[in-house]
Design a protein around this motif. Structure first.
Motif, mmCIF file in Angstrom:
data_model
loop_
_atom_site.group_PDB
_atom_site.id
_atom_site.type_symbol
_atom_site.label_atom_id
_atom_site.label_comp_id
_atom_site.label_asym_id
_atom_site.label_seq_id
_atom_site.Cartn_x
_atom_site.Cartn_y
_atom_site.Cartn_z
ATOM 1 N N UNK A 145 0.798 -1.230 0.000
ATOM 2 C CA UNK A 145 0.000 0.000 0.000
ATOM 3 C C UNK A 145 0.832 1.282 0.000
ATOM 4 N N UNK A 146 2.013 1.264 0.628
ATOM 5 C CA UNK A 146 2.834 2.477 0.649
ATOM 6 C C UNK A 146 3.815 2.537 -0.523
ATOM 7 N N UNK A 147 3.961 1.444 -1.258
ATOM 8 C CA UNK A 147 4.829 1.420 -2.433
ATOM 9 C C UNK A 147 6.309 1.364 -2.113
ATOM 10 N N UNK A 148 6.655 1.129 -0.863
ATOM 11 C CA UNK A 148 8.067 1.111 -0.461
ATOM 12 C C UNK A 148 8.786 -0.075 -1.102
ATOM 13 N N UNK A 149 10.047 0.187 -1.512
ATOM 14 C CA UNK A 149 10.868 -0.854 -2.131
ATOM 15 C C UNK A 149 12.184 -0.932 -1.367
ATOM 16 N N UNK A 150 12.483 -2.131 -0.878
ATOM 17 C CA UNK A 150 13.740 -2.371 -0.179
ATOM 18 C C UNK A 150 14.545 -3.393 -0.956
ATOM 19 N N UNK A 151 15.862 -3.194 -0.957
ATOM 20 C CA UNK A 151 16.779 -4.122 -1.618
ATOM 21 C C UNK A 151 17.935 -4.373 -0.657
ATOM 22 N N UNK A 152 18.324 -5.638 -0.518
ATOM 23 C CA UNK A 152 19.474 -5.982 0.316
ATOM 24 C C UNK A 152 20.693 -6.194 -0.573
ATOM 25 N N UNK A 153 21.830 -5.675 -0.107
ATOM 26 C CA UNK A 153 23.105 -5.869 -0.799
ATOM 27 C C UNK A 153 24.153 -6.162 0.264
ATOM 28 N N UNK A 154 24.756 -7.334 0.163
ATOM 29 C CA UNK A 154 25.830 -7.741 1.072
ATOM 30 C C UNK A 154 25.426 -7.636 2.545
ATOM 31 N N UNK A 155 24.212 -8.047 2.844
ATOM 32 C CA UNK A 155 23.747 -8.073 4.222
ATOM 33 C C UNK A 155 23.156 -6.776 4.731
ATOM 34 N N UNK A 156 23.172 -5.717 3.932
ATOM 35 C CA UNK A 156 22.589 -4.424 4.311
ATOM 36 C C UNK A 156 21.334 -4.180 3.495
ATOM 37 N N UNK A 157 20.317 -3.623 4.156
ATOM 38 C CA UNK A 157 19.043 -3.354 3.489
ATOM 39 C C UNK A 157 18.941 -1.856 3.223
ATOM 40 N N UNK A 158 18.553 -1.500 2.000
ATOM 41 C CA UNK A 158 18.445 -0.111 1.579
ATOM 42 C C UNK A 158 17.031 0.183 1.081
ATOM 43 N N UNK A 159 16.575 1.402 1.340
ATOM 44 C CA UNK A 159 15.280 1.859 0.839
ATOM 45 C C UNK A 159 15.523 2.488 -0.523
ATOM 46 N N UNK A 160 15.132 1.790 -1.582
ATOM 47 C CA UNK A 160 15.357 2.258 -2.954
ATOM 48 C C UNK A 160 14.071 2.799 -3.578
ATOM 49 N N UNK A 161 13.115 3.203 -2.733
ATOM 50 C CA UNK A 161 11.826 3.669 -3.234
ATOM 51 C C UNK A 161 11.986 4.817 -4.215
ATOM 52 N N UNK A 162 12.959 5.714 -3.978
ATOM 53 C CA UNK A 162 13.143 6.845 -4.900
ATOM 54 C C UNK A 162 13.644 6.387 -6.272
ATOM 55 N N UNK A 163 14.110 5.153 -6.378
ATOM 56 C CA UNK A 163 14.502 4.585 -7.668
ATOM 57 C C UNK A 163 13.482 3.581 -8.167
ATOM 58 N N UNK A 164 12.197 3.851 -7.859
ATOM 59 C CA UNK A 164 11.160 2.855 -8.182
ATOM 60 C C UNK A 164 10.990 2.612 -9.669
ATOM 61 N N UNK A 165 11.389 3.536 -10.519
ATOM 62 C CA UNK A 165 11.272 3.259 -11.952
ATOM 63 C C UNK A 165 12.257 2.166 -12.383
ATOM 64 N N UNK A 166 13.273 1.910 -11.541
ATOM 65 C CA UNK A 166 14.214 0.829 -11.815
ATOM 66 C C UNK A 166 13.869 -0.443 -11.045
#
Length: 184
Positions: free
Chosen positions: A78-99
């Motif tokens: 519902x909030x559209x949030x996108x998280x991606x993990x890289x090397x054990x760290x989680x990042x909020x990539x919502x501002x790159x949602x077109x990717x």
């Protein structure tokens, strides 16, 4: 002598043309319409960037995730949030949602650990369980670390990707102190 008559002839022609336009209201109207049309043609060729509506800012998220919890943050919630993990760290990539969001070229990474895909240059959907990356060679691990640095520079750090059985960190103390331990 023929040369001296030429400039006065052309200036006379120009002044006669102006006088002819000014004398008739129809000609004045036609010149106005032509000027307007030329203006619209020139203006339509200039691209004016349309303002992009600002996305509502999501509250900062600060917590650790299991692989299963991370899957919920693929941009379809519902909030559209996108998280991606890289090397054990989680990042909020919502501002790159077109990717990373639904329909994006890297949407397979949204809500997943993207480490293996980034290391092997594969956008295939990652494993559904925790991946310790122990089978990656040195060059692939260097690539993962480079990607991790890029994510740290571009996106907000959220927390860690938890190994099976690992306990999450309590970040409420850090928020009160205003520090970001674990980000570096």
């Amino acid at each position: 002598m023929a040369d001296s008559g030429l400039p006065s002839e052309s200036s006379g022609l120009f002044s006669n043309l102006i006088l002819e336009i000014i004398r008739s209201p129809v000609n004045i109207a036609l010149v106005g319409v032509i000027t307007l049309l030329v203006y619209k043609i020139v203006k339509s060729r200039q691209k004016v960037p349309e303002p992009v509506p600002a996305e509502p800012a999501l509250p900062k998220l600060r917590k650790d995730f299991t692989v299963e919890e991370l899957r919920k943050y693929d941009g379809t919630g519902p909030d559209g949030r996108i998280l991606v993990a890289v090397n054990g760290n989680v990042f909020d990539v919502t501002k790159g949602k077109r990717y990373y969001g639904p329909g994006g070229p890297y949407s397979a990474f949204g809500g997943h650990d993207a480490s293996r895909g980034l290391a092997t240059f594969s956008v295939m959907s990652s494993k559904d369980e925790y991946d310790d990356l122990s089978d990656l060679n040195t060059m692939e691990m260097d690539s993962v670390r480079e990607w991790e640095m890029q994510f740290k520079e571009r996106y907000d750090y959220v927390g860690r990707l938890l190994k099976p059985g690992e306990e999450p960190t309590n970040y409420s103390d850090e928020e009160e102190e205003g520090s970001l331990k674990g980000k570096g």
